[in-house]
Design a protein around this motif. Sequence first.
Motif, PDB file in Angstrom:
ATOM      1  N   ILE A  94       7.293 -13.337   2.343  1.00 11.09           N
ATOM      2  CA  ILE A  94       7.225 -11.880   2.294  1.00 11.09           C
ATOM      3  C   ILE A  94       6.302 -11.414   1.171  1.00 11.09           C
ATOM      4  CG2 ILE A  94       9.328 -11.569   0.919  1.00 11.09           C
ATOM      5  CD1 ILE A  94       7.816  -9.195   3.625  1.00 11.09           C
ATOM      6  N   ASN A  95       6.262 -12.135   0.056  1.00 10.65           N
ATOM      7  CA  ASN A  95       5.323 -11.750  -0.995  1.00 10.65           C
ATOM      8  C   ASN A  95       3.883 -11.859  -0.501  1.00 10.65           C
ATOM      9  OD1 ASN A  95       6.308 -11.024  -3.874  1.00 10.65           O
ATOM     10  ND2 ASN A  95       7.809 -12.503  -3.111  1.00 10.65           N
ATOM     11  N   CYS A  96       3.591 -12.864   0.287  1.00 10.95           N
ATOM     12  CA  CYS A  96       2.244 -13.004   0.849  1.00 10.95           C
ATOM     13  C   CYS A  96       1.955 -11.850   1.825  1.00 10.95           C
ATOM     14  CB  CYS A  96       2.124 -14.360   1.537  1.00 10.95           C
ATOM     15  SG  CYS A  96       0.436 -14.787   1.974  1.00 10.95           S
ATOM     16  N   TRP A  97       2.904 -11.537   2.698  1.00 12.96           N
ATOM     17  CA  TRP A  97       2.716 -10.404   3.621  1.00 12.96           C
ATOM     18  C   TRP A  97       2.506  -9.116   2.833  1.00 12.96           C
ATOM     19  CZ3 TRP A  97       1.138 -10.925   8.254  1.00 12.96           C
ATOM     20  CH2 TRP A  97       1.632 -11.887   9.132  1.00 12.96           C
ATOM     21  N   ASN A  98       3.296  -8.899   1.778  1.00 17.96           N
ATOM     22  CA  ASN A  98       3.133  -7.695   0.952  1.00 17.96           C
ATOM     23  C   ASN A  98       1.720  -7.592   0.422  1.00 17.96           C
ATOM     24  OD1 ASN A  98       6.402  -7.723  -0.770  1.00 17.96           O
ATOM     25  ND2 ASN A  98       5.884  -6.998   1.271  1.00 17.96           N
ATOM     26  N   ARG A  99       1.196  -8.693  -0.062  1.00 13.34           N
ATOM     27  CA  ARG A  99      -0.134  -8.680  -0.654  1.00 13.34           C
ATOM     28  C   ARG A  99      -1.218  -8.435   0.396  1.00 13.34           C
ATOM     29  NH1 ARG A  99       3.442 -10.252  -3.825  1.00 13.34           N
ATOM     30  NH2 ARG A  99       3.185 -10.584  -6.048  1.00 13.34           N
ATOM     31  N   ILE A 100      -1.016  -8.951   1.583  1.00 12.13           N
ATOM     32  CA  ILE A 100      -1.959  -8.675   2.674  1.00 12.13           C
ATOM     33  C   ILE A 100      -1.897  -7.193   3.041  1.00 12.13           C
ATOM     34  CG2 ILE A 100      -2.409  -9.056   5.141  1.00 12.13           C
ATOM     35  CD1 ILE A 100      -1.496 -12.014   4.616  1.00 12.13           C
ATOM     36  N   ALA A 101      -0.686  -6.672   3.230  1.00  9.14           N
ATOM     37  CA  ALA A 101      -0.526  -5.272   3.644  1.00  9.14           C
ATOM     38  C   ALA A 101      -1.066  -4.305   2.598  1.00  9.14           C
ATOM     39  CB  ALA A 101       0.948  -4.990   3.932  1.00  9.14           C
ATOM     40  N   ILE A 102      -0.781  -4.568   1.333  1.00  9.51           N
ATOM     41  CA  ILE A 102      -1.252  -3.668   0.270  1.00  9.51           C
ATOM     42  C   ILE A 102      -2.768  -3.771   0.112  1.00  9.51           C
ATOM     43  CG2 ILE A 102      -1.172  -3.228  -2.213  1.00  9.51           C
ATOM     44  CD1 ILE A 102       1.843  -4.114  -2.047  1.00  9.51           C
ATOM     45  N   SER A 103      -3.304  -4.983   0.131  1.00 10.82           N
ATOM     46  CA  SER A 103      -4.751  -5.171  -0.067  1.00 10.82           C
ATOM     47  C   SER A 103      -5.580  -4.555   1.049  1.00 10.82           C
ATOM     48  CB  SER A 103      -5.076  -6.667  -0.153  1.00 10.82           C
ATOM     49  OG  SER A 103      -4.444  -7.249  -1.261  1.00 10.82           O
ATOM     50  N   THR A 104      -5.047  -4.547   2.261  1.00  8.22           N
ATOM     51  CA  THR A 104      -5.792  -4.004   3.397  1.00  8.22           C
ATOM     52  C   THR A 104      -5.359  -2.584   3.749  1.00  8.22           C
ATOM     53  OG1 THR A 104      -4.255  -4.956   5.015  1.00  8.22           O
ATOM     54  CG2 THR A 104      -6.170  -6.308   4.366  1.00  8.22           C
ATOM     55  N   SER A 105      -4.441  -2.027   2.966  1.00  9.49           N
ATOM     56  CA  SER A 105      -3.917  -0.657   3.169  1.00  9.49           C
ATOM     57  C   SER A 105      -3.310  -0.466   4.556  1.00  9.49           C
ATOM     58  CB  SER A 105      -5.012   0.392   2.930  1.00  9.49           C
ATOM     59  OG  SER A 105      -5.436   0.367   1.599  1.00  9.49           O
ATOM     60  N   MET A 106      -2.441  -1.399   4.943  1.00 11.10           N
ATOM     61  CA  MET A 106      -1.727  -1.242   6.215  1.00 11.10           C
ATOM     62  C   MET A 106      -0.837  -0.005   6.118  1.00 11.10           C
ATOM     63  SD  MET A 106      -0.910  -5.241   7.088  1.00 11.10           S
ATOM     64  CE  MET A 106      -0.221  -4.967   8.712  1.00 11.10           C
ATOM     65  N   VAL A 107      -0.809   0.778   7.168  1.00 10.60           N
ATOM     66  CA  VAL A 107      -0.114   2.066   7.175  1.00 10.60           C
ATOM     67  C   VAL A 107       1.236   1.913   7.873  1.00 10.60           C
ATOM     68  CG1 VAL A 107      -0.242   4.459   7.950  1.00 10.60           C
ATOM     69  CG2 VAL A 107      -2.319   3.287   7.175  1.00 10.60           C
ATOM     70  N   PRO A 108       2.316   2.392   7.238  1.00  5.44           N
ATOM     71  CA  PRO A 108       3.638   2.314   7.862  1.00  5.44           C
ATOM     72  C   PRO A 108       3.631   2.915   9.266  1.00  5.44           C
ATOM     73  CG  PRO A 108       3.839   3.065   5.609  1.00  5.44           C
ATOM     74  CD  PRO A 108       2.368   3.035   5.935  1.00  5.44           C
ATOM     75  N   GLY A 109       4.347   2.255  10.163  1.00  7.88           N
ATOM     76  CA  GLY A 109       4.487   2.754  11.520  1.00  7.88           C
ATOM     77  C   GLY A 109       3.381   2.400  12.475  1.00  7.88           C
ATOM     78  N   GLN A 110       2.364   1.674  12.022  1.00  5.69           N
ATOM     79  CA  GLN A 110       1.242   1.359  12.910  1.00  5.69           C
ATOM     80  C   GLN A 110       1.499   0.153  13.794  1.00  5.69           C
ATOM     81  OE1 GLN A 110      -2.422   1.220  10.648  1.00  5.69           O
ATOM     82  NE2 GLN A 110      -2.810   3.334  11.229  1.00  5.69           N
ATOM     83  N   ILE A 111       2.509  -0.632  13.501  1.00  2.00           N
ATOM     84  CA  ILE A 111       2.825  -1.766  14.375  1.00  2.00           C
ATOM     85  C   ILE A 111       4.204  -1.554  14.953  1.00  2.00           C
ATOM     86  CG2 ILE A 111       3.362  -4.228  14.430  1.00  2.00           C
ATOM     87  CD1 ILE A 111       1.121  -4.738  12.538  1.00  2.00           C
TER      88      ILE A 111
END
Length: 147
Positions: free
Chosen positions: A130-147
């Motif tokens: 989950i820490n790796c996923w967090n870093r991917i999501a934050i670094s790429t600015s994944m937006v809540p609700g898009q998946i």
Amino acid sequence: MEPRMNAQKANPEAYQTMLKLEQFMASTGIDKKLYELIKIRASQINGCAFCLDMHTRDTRKLGESEQRIYLLNAWREAPFYTEKERAVLALTEAVTLISEAGVPQEVYDNVRAHVDEKEFMALIMAINTINCWNRIAISTSMVPGQI
């Protein structure tokens, strides 16, 4: 907020590697609700809105109470978590914030009172995933609700 990129499209092999980690986690036997609590707590610490949105919804689908989800950020003061969950949440915090104090012996001993070495390693993998996923999501600015 706009995403910086679509990580899955930008590097499909990297994204598939992360999905393989999730497949491995599904095979470890860790309780699904506990795994979701790990995901939520690490995401709270890391400030990952995308992951918080996803995993609070996933946790509700597993039948977790709103009260336990809402109070997870203050789990030490809330009486709604088992001793094993408390031990795992402390481990989640220590591993997520590992540069601050490592994993103190007390945290390790407390978790080991509830799990064997194999499950301990599975928990470490869960926290790292989950820490790796967090870093991917934050670094790429994944937006809540898009998946």
